[in-house]
Motif scaffolding. Structure first.
Motif, mmCIF file in Angstrom:
data_model
loop_
_atom_site.group_PDB
_atom_site.id
_atom_site.type_symbol
_atom_site.label_atom_id
_atom_site.label_comp_id
_atom_site.label_asym_id
_atom_site.label_seq_id
_atom_site.Cartn_x
_atom_site.Cartn_y
_atom_site.Cartn_z
ATOM 1 N N ALA A 58 0.834 -1.114 0.026
ATOM 2 C CA ALA A 58 -0.068 0.185 -0.036
ATOM 3 C C ALA A 58 0.843 1.249 0.043
ATOM 4 O O ALA A 58 0.471 2.415 -0.312
ATOM 5 N N LEU A 59 2.218 1.111 0.373
ATOM 6 C CA LEU A 59 3.003 2.144 0.458
ATOM 7 C C LEU A 59 3.629 2.534 -0.860
ATOM 8 O O LEU A 59 4.704 3.141 -1.055
ATOM 9 N N ALA A 60 3.129 1.711 -1.999
ATOM 10 C CA ALA A 60 3.494 1.878 -3.315
ATOM 11 C C ALA A 60 4.838 1.815 -3.685
ATOM 12 O O ALA A 60 5.355 2.140 -4.421
ATOM 13 N N VAL B 67 0.059 9.250 6.158
ATOM 14 C CA VAL B 67 -1.294 8.661 5.823
ATOM 15 C C VAL B 67 -2.653 9.477 5.785
ATOM 16 O O VAL B 67 -2.682 10.106 6.859
ATOM 17 N N THR C 62 0.063 7.817 1.398
ATOM 18 C CA THR C 62 -0.662 6.765 1.227
ATOM 19 C C THR C 62 -1.965 7.276 1.732
ATOM 20 O O THR C 62 -2.506 7.903 2.649
ATOM 21 N N ARG D 197 -2.675 7.394 -8.017
ATOM 22 C CA ARG D 197 -1.895 6.634 -8.040
ATOM 23 C C ARG D 197 -0.781 6.906 -9.191
ATOM 24 O O ARG D 197 0.316 6.684 -9.038
ATOM 25 N N GLY E 3 0.259 6.086 -2.716
ATOM 26 C CA GLY E 3 -0.346 4.909 -2.604
ATOM 27 C C GLY E 3 -1.726 4.944 -2.220
ATOM 28 O O GLY E 3 -2.238 5.642 -1.433
ATOM 29 N N ALA F 128 -5.007 2.626 -0.748
ATOM 30 C CA ALA F 128 -5.244 1.263 -0.155
ATOM 31 C C ALA F 128 -7.109 1.286 0.043
ATOM 32 O O ALA F 128 -7.418 2.010 0.674
ATOM 33 N N LEU G 236 -0.369 0.308 8.925
ATOM 34 C CA LEU G 236 0.474 1.383 8.128
ATOM 35 C C LEU G 236 0.869 2.428 9.378
ATOM 36 O O LEU G 236 0.236 3.167 9.839
ATOM 37 N N TYR H 106 2.724 5.758 10.493
ATOM 38 C CA TYR H 106 2.891 7.163 9.752
ATOM 39 C C TYR H 106 3.589 8.121 10.533
ATOM 40 O O TYR H 106 3.996 7.750 12.070
#
Lengths: 90, 411
Positions: B7-9, B25, B48, B83, B88, B90, B112, B114
């Motif tokens: 999710a953090l790309a 986040v 994200t 994106r 990211g 999610a 996640l 942060y």
């Protein structure tokens, strides 16, 4: 204490990153899109900042016709309007 | 605990743990959250966005969908541009916040980390506030105050109603999402009835005596919808306390009102994650610092948009977008150890009272004793005596604003 105060004022005024907006300026982009050139509300990107500042002054003074810009421009001084104009044309 | 690296790309592999670039986040992909994520990313931060839905359905202009003036498709937006920008995304619900460890938990159990957290959860409807009005009741008496299926349900109910029917619309006390929204809806429903079902009536029951752009709305109603729209304020017995589903009635202290179509806009509070994170106070909304939008209750957590208590700023999409920009710049400064400047924000809210007839309210806000207050001498509503060309221009600007704000938030 005076030098410390001066330093803190300097820090306050200094942008923390490139392109940082002066107070109030970032809200302008909610209507004046820098990306859309075809809108009924004009994009301000590339405009002359002195011309934008003069318009803000005229809206503030009530000497330019407006729907909403007169109500918004009255919330800013001449110096604040100039800072906004310089940023919003980027 | 599993860290949601995906999710953090990839670009920003768990930087909070690695002491690398700070991670922000953002929870909630509406006008506040999406705008903030994009502004943070433009400032060079790793971001994200946590949003359960793959498609966002916008509330502004959804009243024109209800009135049959606009297709629903124009209200829908995706997250592809976010994106593409390197954010990211999610598509999960956030289910927990550990403010000490600085971690958000998602519905699938992933976590996640942060450095700063932004909550932009919008509103939750209070299904405990009006007797008998729960989620099941909303399928019979739609609220249509979250755009989407509810918008389409109310539209379908109006279409199915026979000419000569009665529509009942109920309005809550302050604060709630979009202060002029119920009155725009009343106007556009009245327009639909006048043009398509002219023997019908619209009854508006309000839990307060004064409302946003009131004189402009009332002048327009008298001019456009005389004899069709009846407005009952609090002092006239307009406060609804419950519903009677079987009889299709709403209940007030002064009697019941039956409707062939009943639209109940219930009282509201901040979205669930605001309460879960501990950022909501007893009012159900989130007190924040007006310069950074950092929670007054939980450090390193910022709350923007409808969920926050923004003083004189209304709960509007424009305000959420403006707060998102200010919050993103403040977070960028805080992460660099720089002071946050005194805030200044704007709001402009347009309402349509009919096609080609727009009105607006505007405000300029500054912090006064820790609360965002109106700048003296600025702001206010459209002139009461404006000519038709002025109303037409404001209707056009409303459309243009929507195009700009959705492009800024969703690309």
């Amino acid at each position: 204490m005076a030098p410390r105060l001066a330093l803190s004022l300097l820090l306050q005024a200094m942008p923390a990153f490139a392109g940082e907006a002066p107070p109030g300026a970032s809200s302008c982009l909610g209507c004046h899109s820098p990306a859309r050139a075809d809108g009924a509300i004009p994009s301000l990107r590339g405009r002359d900042p002195a011309e934008v500042a003069a318009l803000l002054r005229a809206y503030r003074d009530g000497t330019a016709p407006a729907t909403v810009m007169d109500r918004l421009a009255r919330g800013f001084s001449e110096a604040e309007s100039r800072a906004i104009a310089a940023w919003v044309v980027r | 605990m599993r860290v949601a690296r995906r999710a953090l790309a990839g670009l920003f592999a768990a930087p909070a743990l690695a002491q690398a670039a700070p991670v922000v986040v953002v929870v909630g992909g509406g006008f506040g959250g999406a705008s903030c994520a994009r502004a943070l990313r433009r400032n060079g931060l790793a971001v994200t966005l946590v949003e359960p839905h793959a498609t966002y359905t916008a509330c502004p202009f959804s009243n024109t969908v209800i009135a049959g003036l606009r297709p629903m498709e124009r209200q829908r937006f995706g997250y592809g541009a976010l994106r593409d920008q390197g954010i990211g995304v999610a598509h999960q619900a956030a289910t927990g916040v550990d403010a000490t460890a600085r971690r958000v938990t998602l519905a699938d159990g992933s976590v996640l980390p942060y450095d700063r957290l932004v909550l932009s959860p919008g509103i939750a409807l209070r299904f405990d506030a009006l007797a008998g009005y729960d989620e099941a009741a909303a399928e019979v008496m739609p609220h249509a105050w979250h755009a989407g299926a509810q918008t389409e349900l109310l539209r379908a109910r109006l279409e199915a109603m026979e000419d000569g029917g009665t529509v009942v619309l109920t309005v809550p006390a302050n604060p709630y999402r979009c202060p002029p929204g119920p009155y725009e809806r009343a106007s556009l429903v009245a327009h639909y009835l006048r043009t398509r079902k002219p023997r019908s009536k619209l009854l508006v029951l309000d839990a307060k005596d004064a409302f946003s752009k009131q004189r402009l709305f009332e002048a327009a109603w008298a001019a456009l919808y005389p004899g069709l729209l009846e407005y009952v304020p609090l002092s006239g017995g307009g406060r609804v306390t419950g519903v009677n589903l079987a009889a299709r009635e709403v209940v007030t202290e002064f009697g019941n009102h039956a409707g062939d179509v009943v639209n109940v806009i219930p009282p509201q509070r901040a979205g669930d994650i605001a309460r879960i994170a501990g950022t909501a106070d007893r009012s159900g909304w989130c007190p924040v610092d007006p310069a950074s939008f950092e929670s007054r209750l939980v450090p390193n957590v910022h709350v923007i948009g409808d969920a926050c208590i923004a003083g004189a700023m209304p709960k509007s999409a424009f305000a959420a977008n403006a707060q998102a920009r200010v919050c993103a710049d403040a977070i960028t400064r805080l992460l660099r150890g720089a002071p946050v400047p005194e805030p200044r924000l704007l709001n402009t809210c347009y309402s349509l009272v009919g096609p080609g007839y727009g009105i607006s309210v505007a405000g300029v806000y500054r912090a006064v004793e820790g609360v965002l207050a109106d700048s003296p001498g600025a702001g206010g509503i459209s002139p009461l005596d404006a000519p038709p060309a002025f109303r037409e221009a404001e209707a056009l600007y409303a459309e243009d604003w929507f195009a700009t704000i959705t492009a800024d938030a969703f690309g």
